[in-house]
Design a protein around this motif. Structure first.
Motif, PDB file in Angstrom:
ATOM      1  N   ASP A 371       1.446  -0.782   0.929  1.00 47.44           N
ATOM      2  CA  ASP A 371       2.896  -0.906   0.835  1.00 47.44           C
ATOM      3  C   ASP A 371       3.572   0.447   0.612  1.00 47.44           C
ATOM      4  O   ASP A 371       4.802   0.535   0.635  1.00 47.44           O
ATOM      5  CB  ASP A 371       3.277  -1.873  -0.293  1.00 47.44           C
ATOM      6  CG  ASP A 371       2.976  -3.325   0.079  1.00 47.44           C
ATOM      7  OD1 ASP A 371       2.900  -3.611   1.289  1.00 47.44           O
ATOM      8  OD2 ASP A 371       2.806  -4.148  -0.828  1.00 47.44           O
ATOM      9  N   LEU A 372       2.776   1.496   0.402  1.00 44.27           N
ATOM     10  CA  LEU A 372       3.309   2.843   0.274  1.00 44.27           C
ATOM     11  C   LEU A 372       3.616   3.415   1.653  1.00 44.27           C
ATOM     12  O   LEU A 372       3.124   2.937   2.676  1.00 44.27           O
ATOM     13  CB  LEU A 372       2.296   3.744  -0.440  1.00 44.27           C
ATOM     14  CG  LEU A 372       1.850   3.318  -1.850  1.00 44.27           C
ATOM     15  CD1 LEU A 372       0.740   4.239  -2.321  1.00 44.27           C
ATOM     16  CD2 LEU A 372       3.016   3.334  -2.819  1.00 44.27           C
ATOM     17  N   THR A 373       4.430   4.461   1.695  1.00 42.82           N
ATOM     18  CA  THR A 373       4.649   5.173   2.949  1.00 42.82           C
ATOM     19  C   THR A 373       3.405   5.983   3.297  1.00 42.82           C
ATOM     20  O   THR A 373       2.522   6.209   2.453  1.00 42.82           O
ATOM     21  CB  THR A 373       5.840   6.131   2.834  1.00 42.82           C
ATOM     22  OG1 THR A 373       5.509   7.169   1.889  1.00 42.82           O
ATOM     23  CG2 THR A 373       7.092   5.396   2.379  1.00 42.82           C
ATOM     24  N   ASP A 374       3.318   6.434   4.548  1.00 38.07           N
ATOM     25  CA  ASP A 374       2.184   7.271   4.937  1.00 38.07           C
ATOM     26  C   ASP A 374       2.090   8.515   4.053  1.00 38.07           C
ATOM     27  O   ASP A 374       0.994   8.927   3.645  1.00 38.07           O
ATOM     28  CB  ASP A 374       2.318   7.697   6.405  1.00 38.07           C
ATOM     29  CG  ASP A 374       2.070   6.548   7.371  1.00 38.07           C
ATOM     30  OD1 ASP A 374       1.762   5.430   6.912  1.00 38.07           O
ATOM     31  OD2 ASP A 374       2.175   6.789   8.600  1.00 38.07           O
ATOM     32  N   GLU A 375       3.222   9.119   3.759  1.00 40.93           N
ATOM     33  CA  GLU A 375       3.230  10.329   2.933  1.00 40.93           C
ATOM     34  C   GLU A 375       2.715  10.029   1.526  1.00 40.93           C
ATOM     35  O   GLU A 375       1.941  10.814   0.956  1.00 40.93           O
ATOM     36  CB  GLU A 375       4.643  10.908   2.857  1.00 40.93           C
ATOM     37  CG  GLU A 375       5.153  11.472   4.178  1.00 40.93           C
ATOM     38  CD  GLU A 375       5.586  10.394   5.167  1.00 40.93           C
ATOM     39  OE1 GLU A 375       5.728   9.205   4.759  1.00 40.93           O
ATOM     40  OE2 GLU A 375       5.779  10.727   6.351  1.00 40.93           O
ATOM     41  N   GLN A 376       3.112   8.889   0.964  1.00 38.68           N
ATOM     42  CA  GLN A 376       2.644   8.534  -0.379  1.00 38.68           C
ATOM     43  C   GLN A 376       1.149   8.227  -0.383  1.00 38.68           C
ATOM     44  O   GLN A 376       0.433   8.616  -1.316  1.00 38.68           O
ATOM     45  CB  GLN A 376       3.436   7.327  -0.889  1.00 38.68           C
ATOM     46  CG  GLN A 376       4.888   7.632  -1.219  1.00 38.68           C
ATOM     47  CD  GLN A 376       5.688   6.373  -1.506  1.00 38.68           C
ATOM     48  OE1 GLN A 376       5.436   5.300  -0.917  1.00 38.68           O
ATOM     49  NE2 GLN A 376       6.671   6.485  -2.394  1.00 38.68           N
ATOM     50  N   ILE A 377       0.674   7.532   0.657  1.00 37.62           N
ATOM     51  CA  ILE A 377      -0.766   7.270   0.749  1.00 37.62           C
ATOM     52  C   ILE A 377      -1.538   8.584   0.779  1.00 37.62           C
ATOM     53  O   ILE A 377      -2.535   8.772   0.059  1.00 37.62           O
ATOM     54  CB  ILE A 377      -1.087   6.425   1.995  1.00 37.62           C
ATOM     55  CG1 ILE A 377      -0.570   4.993   1.835  1.00 37.62           C
ATOM     56  CG2 ILE A 377      -2.597   6.400   2.265  1.00 37.62           C
ATOM     57  CD1 ILE A 377      -0.748   4.131   3.061  1.00 37.62           C
ATOM     58  N   GLU A 379      -0.668  11.495  -0.336  1.00 34.08           N
ATOM     59  CA  GLU A 379      -0.609  12.178  -1.629  1.00 34.08           C
ATOM     60  C   GLU A 379      -1.579  11.565  -2.621  1.00 34.08           C
ATOM     61  O   GLU A 379      -2.291  12.286  -3.342  1.00 34.08           O
ATOM     62  CB  GLU A 379       0.825  12.101  -2.177  1.00 34.08           C
ATOM     63  CG  GLU A 379       1.823  12.964  -1.432  1.00 34.08           C
ATOM     64  CD  GLU A 379       3.251  12.728  -1.906  1.00 34.08           C
ATOM     65  OE1 GLU A 379       3.428  11.924  -2.860  1.00 34.08           O
ATOM     66  OE2 GLU A 379       4.173  13.336  -1.332  1.00 34.08           O
ATOM     67  N   ARG A 402      -3.059   2.972  10.362  1.00 34.37           N
ATOM     68  CA  ARG A 402      -3.065   1.642   9.738  1.00 34.37           C
ATOM     69  C   ARG A 402      -3.688   0.600  10.677  1.00 34.37           C
ATOM     70  O   ARG A 402      -3.453   0.622  11.886  1.00 34.37           O
ATOM     71  CB  ARG A 402      -1.646   1.223   9.371  1.00 34.37           C
ATOM     72  CG  ARG A 402      -0.988   2.128   8.323  1.00 34.37           C
ATOM     73  CD  ARG A 402       0.472   1.750   8.121  1.00 34.37           C
ATOM     74  NE  ARG A 402       1.128   2.628   7.164  1.00 34.37           N
ATOM     75  CZ  ARG A 402       1.326   2.332   5.875  1.00 34.37           C
ATOM     76  NH1 ARG A 402       0.913   1.157   5.407  1.00 34.37           N
ATOM     77  NH2 ARG A 402       1.945   3.180   5.076  1.00 34.37           N
ATOM     78  N   GLU A 404      -3.527  -3.319  10.517  1.00 32.44           N
ATOM     79  CA  GLU A 404      -3.016  -4.525   9.870  1.00 32.44           C
ATOM     80  C   GLU A 404      -3.847  -5.744  10.272  1.00 32.44           C
ATOM     81  O   GLU A 404      -4.173  -5.932  11.441  1.00 32.44           O
ATOM     82  CB  GLU A 404      -1.548  -4.759  10.242  1.00 32.44           C
ATOM     83  CG  GLU A 404      -0.584  -3.744   9.637  1.00 32.44           C
ATOM     84  CD  GLU A 404      -0.420  -3.923   8.143  1.00 32.44           C
ATOM     85  OE1 GLU A 404      -0.698  -5.040   7.639  1.00 32.44           O
ATOM     86  OE2 GLU A 404      -0.017  -2.955   7.474  1.00 32.44           O
TER      87      GLU A 404
END
Length: 473
Positions: A371-377, A379, A402, A404
């Motif tokens: 559920d995080l953005t690509d950038e957050q994943i 990081e 991803r 799904e």
């Protein structure tokens, strides 16, 4: 080509491509018309090779399990034998109890080969080691019905072995939980070991000692990535029509065993045989009007969504070379990472001027990371790699891919569920299911399933009257 016979393969993943290829080969003297329909714009399904940091990097499936021989056999048939490569090492690790700990060398069907093989790794506590030893004293009785891997392993070896060894290995294959996965469908070796009346560990040892398997690597890959298998397979579909971006909405039975398929845009195709080589949840929509009981059973097959993170680091990001293939992360560690492959250390064809890593996130029932953005994943993954491996640099390049609803969950009673689907599909002569949702999730198992469907169709097309229905086995 026989214009009067038409086979439609729905799904351009490895199962569908293998089915189409085998139909063309088995009926080479008088092949039917073959049409492959893929809803996405690309073929290959969960085989996805990306050009990353100048190298062919498998973002999805990356290896062929040699004990399931169909994939390696198909590579050889297609002239790809010269491109088969083995890992440079077979040493993997677990990130647990505060560090990277080597997996025991003696691992059989996901279980340790005895206390001595795991004691020096620090993976289990002294209490956990003692509990695992009770397997030698407990009566060796296999379950009389399907149970979860977790139920069987906990009873024999205790919760530490399950949570710190078996679940990261066997559960990780499906991105699922061993407390829900069927032992008969995903780890039948464990049941067979108990039938030997020697206990779980001794039964596994005896099976390994008596195995006639040819020594060699457990896994192989292709030096150009597994996308090469898809590319060459597609090029060998002589005379077949392959259409991407073409979704099938529904189908209906016609007289004399033929099937009408309704495509997006109101286009229709009529086929003598149909192979539905699509995920179970996609097959539900296609079948719900023509065979509601089969669609209902297929709807009960759950899927896990996952993502892979491709990372390129400067070589000096690590003080010392990577001594192995990567590490797994038990779910009890509560990390974003579920695994990390040291790709440029594992595969010789991925060595280069930078270090390549492939991280995995996502498990069945847990979408927190996804559920995080690509950038957050990216990081989160980088921060955990720093902690686990001591990385000293930022990545030079990162890509999140991803998948799904990608990995089917073989829950307890899976084979019975598949049998009910097969029984229901007798309403639709000439309709076959193939793919990862039924008999195995690996590339080899999917190829085997697709080729089995093709063999049955080829036999039916050369005979008269006897319909070929149901799920291939």
């Amino acid at each position: 080509m026989s214009a009067g016979r038409h086979v439609v393969v729905v799904g351009g993943g490895i199962s569908g491509l293998a089915a189409a290829h085998r139909i063309c080969r088995l009926a080479a003297a008088d092949p039917p018309r073959v049409t492959v329909l893929e809803a996405e714009q690309r073929l290959g399904g969960k085989i996805r090779t990306e050009v990353f940091a100048g190298r062919p990097f498998d973002a999805g499936a990356e290896a062929l399990l040699t004990r399931v021989p169909e994939a390696v056999a198909l590579c050889r048939e297609l002239g790809l034998e010269h491109a088969l490569v083995a890992p440079a090492s077979d040493q993997a690790y677990l990130w647990t109890r505060g560090g990277l700990r080597p997996l025991p060398r003696q691992m059989m069907a996901g279980a340790p080969g005895g206390a001595s093989s795991v004691a020096s790794t620090g993976i289990l506590s002294h209490l956990g080691l003692a509990r695992a030893g009770l397997d030698l004293l407990l009566p060796s009785r296999p379950p009389d019905h399907d149970v979860s891997i977790g139920q069987l392993v906990r009873r024999r070896l205790g919760h530490e072995v399950l949570e710190r060894l078996v679940d990261p290995l066997l559960g990780g294959i499906h991105a699922g939980s061993c407390d829900e996965l069927s032992v008969r469908a995903t780890a039948p070796q464990l049941v067979a070991a108990l039938r030997s009346h020697r206990g779980l560990v001794r039964g596994l040892r005896a099976a390994a000692a008596g195995s006639s398997a040819t020594p060699g690597p457990t896994f192989l890959s292709l030096s150009g990535g597994l996308g090469e298998l898809v590319r060459v397979l597609r090029s060998r579909l002589d005379g077949a029509e392959v259409r991407t971006g073409t979704a099938v909405q529904t189908l209906e039975a016609l007289p004399e065993g033929r099937t009408r398929l309704l495509l997006a845009g109101d286009e229709q195709l009529v086929a003598d045989h149909v192979v539905l080589a699509v995920p179970a949840h996609a097959a539900v929509g296609i079948l719900e009007q023509a065979c509601a009981p089969a669609a209902h059973e297929l709807q009960t097959i759950d899927y896990a969504s996952v993502a892979t993170v491709l990372l390129s680091y400067p070589l000096e990001a690590l003080a010392d070379p990577l001594p192995g293939t990567g590490f797994l992360v038990p779910r009890t560690e509560r990390r974003t990472l579920t695994a990390c492959t040291w790709s440029s250390a594992k595969w010789a064809h991925l060595t280069g001027e930078t270090m390549l890593l492939k991280a995995s996130v996502g498990r069945a029932g847990d979408r927190h990371a996804l559920d995080l953005t690509d950038e957050q994943i990216a990081e989160h993954v980088h921060a955990e790699l720093v902690e686990a491996m001591g990385l000293r640099r930022q990545p030079l390049d990162v890509k999140v891919v991803r998948f799904e609803r990608a990995l089917p969950q073989y829950h307890v009673g899976h084979f019975e569920r598949v049998a009910r689907v097969e029984s229901a599909l007798r309403e639709l002569p000439g309709v076959h299911l193939a793919g990862a949702a039924f008999h195995g999730v690996g590339v080899g198992a999917c190829i085997r399933d697709g080729e089995a469907a093709a063999a049955r169709i080829a036999a039916e097309l050369s005979l008269t009257g006897r319909p070929c229905v149901g799920i291939t086995t």
